[in-house]
Scaffold this motif. Structure first.
Motif, short mmCIF file in Angstrom:
data_model
loop_
_atom_site.label_atom_id
_atom_site.label_comp_id
_atom_site.label_asym_id
_atom_site.label_seq_id
_atom_site.Cartn_x
_atom_site.Cartn_y
_atom_site.Cartn_z
N CYS A 20 0.97 -1.13 0.01
CA CYS A 20 0.00 0.08 -0.01
C CYS A 20 0.89 1.38 -0.10
CB CYS A 20 -0.86 -0.04 1.37
SG CYS A 20 -2.29 -1.20 1.29
N LYS A 21 0.51 2.34 -0.50
CA LYS A 21 1.20 3.39 -0.45
C LYS A 21 1.24 4.10 1.02
CE LYS A 21 0.67 8.37 -2.34
NZ LYS A 21 -0.30 9.20 -3.00
N PRO A 22 2.54 4.31 1.55
CA PRO A 22 2.66 4.76 2.85
C PRO A 22 2.00 6.18 2.94
CG PRO A 22 4.69 4.85 1.73
CD PRO A 22 3.60 4.25 0.78
N ALA A 23 1.69 6.48 4.23
CA ALA A 23 1.36 7.80 4.76
C ALA A 23 2.26 8.39 5.59
CB ALA A 23 -0.10 7.61 5.47
N THR A 24 2.25 9.67 5.38
CA THR A 24 3.56 10.43 6.14
C THR A 24 3.11 10.85 7.38
OG1 THR A 24 2.93 12.32 4.98
CG2 THR A 24 4.86 10.94 4.12
N THR A 25 1.72 10.98 7.70
CA THR A 25 1.12 11.45 8.76
C THR A 25 0.03 10.46 9.20
OG1 THR A 25 -0.58 12.74 7.80
CG2 THR A 25 1.48 14.00 8.46
N GLN A 29 -4.77 16.37 7.85
CA GLN A 29 -5.43 17.49 8.70
C GLN A 29 -6.63 17.87 7.81
OE1 GLN A 29 -2.15 20.21 8.95
NE2 GLN A 29 -1.18 19.18 10.79
N LYS A 30 -6.93 17.95 6.55
CA LYS A 30 -7.73 18.29 5.67
C LYS A 30 -8.86 17.60 5.81
CE LYS A 30 -4.47 20.35 2.51
NZ LYS A 30 -4.14 20.28 0.95
N PHE A 31 -8.95 16.25 6.26
CA PHE A 31 -10.16 15.39 6.43
C PHE A 31 -10.88 15.73 7.76
CE2 PHE A 31 -11.76 11.00 7.16
CZ PHE A 31 -12.85 11.16 5.98
N LYS A 32 -11.92 15.95 7.80
CA LYS A 32 -12.81 16.30 9.08
C LYS A 32 -13.69 15.16 9.11
CE LYS A 32 -11.05 20.19 10.07
NZ LYS A 32 -10.46 20.33 11.29
N LEU A 33 -13.66 14.35 10.27
CA LEU A 33 -14.21 13.07 10.53
C LEU A 33 -15.76 13.87 10.92
CD1 LEU A 33 -12.06 10.27 12.12
CD2 LEU A 33 -13.10 10.48 9.85
N GLY A 34 -16.64 13.35 10.82
CA GLY A 34 -18.19 13.72 11.20
C GLY A 34 -19.25 12.34 11.33
N ALA A 35 -20.36 12.61 12.08
CA ALA A 35 -21.15 11.25 12.33
C ALA A 35 -21.47 10.80 10.84
CB ALA A 35 -22.18 11.76 13.35
#
Length: 170
Positions: A20-25, A29-35
């Motif tokens: 899988c493509k590795p993630a650096t964080t 930060q731009k992704f906002k989780l909501g219900a």
């Protein structure tokens, strides 16, 4: 899952993350989780994944904030929530040597740092605050959680975060 190759390690076997493509964080930060973050997802699988991440966060403080964000939705996981969990797993795959390391130093000074994210929860507009405490340059205590009340300003949210950090220092 996620267009990955067959698995080789225990976590990879369970979640099929080899190649899988590795993630650096740990979390974007731009992704906002909501219900309401998409279609409902498999409740049991989500709880198993997040439960394992909670266990790992005891020795990996770098993922503790991200894990606290995804653990808020254990009761009703959605597609966006499981995507955030897979992002954390891809980050962990790209950082295998991270964790707590204690080194002997010539001093026993105490340092504390705190931070906050004002009104970061899209569901209830409460702020998230956190702190970390170092003794002799070694991380000994950390915490990240939602504040108990809605802060009316960034100054109020910052004050609550500082009060939490100072209380732990004392």
């Amino acid at each position: 899952m996620l267009g990955c190759k067959p698995a080789t390690t225990p976590i990879d076997q369970k979640f099929k993350l080899v190649g899988c493509k590795p993630a650096t964080t740990p979390i974007d930060q731009k992704f906002k989780l909501g219900a309401e973050a998409g279609e409902p997802d498999d409740h049991d699988r989500y709880q198993r994944l997040v439960g394992r991440l909670i266990y790992l966060s005891h020795t990996r403080p770098d993922i503790s904030f991200a894990v606290s964000m995804v653990s808020r939705y254990m009761h009703d996981p959605r597609k966006g929530h499981i995507d955030a969990v897979y992002h954390i797993l891809r980050y962990m795959k790209s950082t295998p040597g991270k964790g707590l390391i204690f080194r002997k130093s010539g001093h026993m000074s105490i340092e504390g740092y705190c931070n906050f994210d004002w009104a970061s929860c899209a569901d209830d507009r409460r702020s998230t605050s956190g702190y970390c405490i170092f003794i002799g340059g070694n991380l000994v205590s950390w915490k990240s959680n939602k504040q108990s009340v809605v802060a009316r300003s960034t100054a109020e949210a910052e004050y609550r975060a500082m009060a939490l950090g100072v209380a732990e220092l004392l």
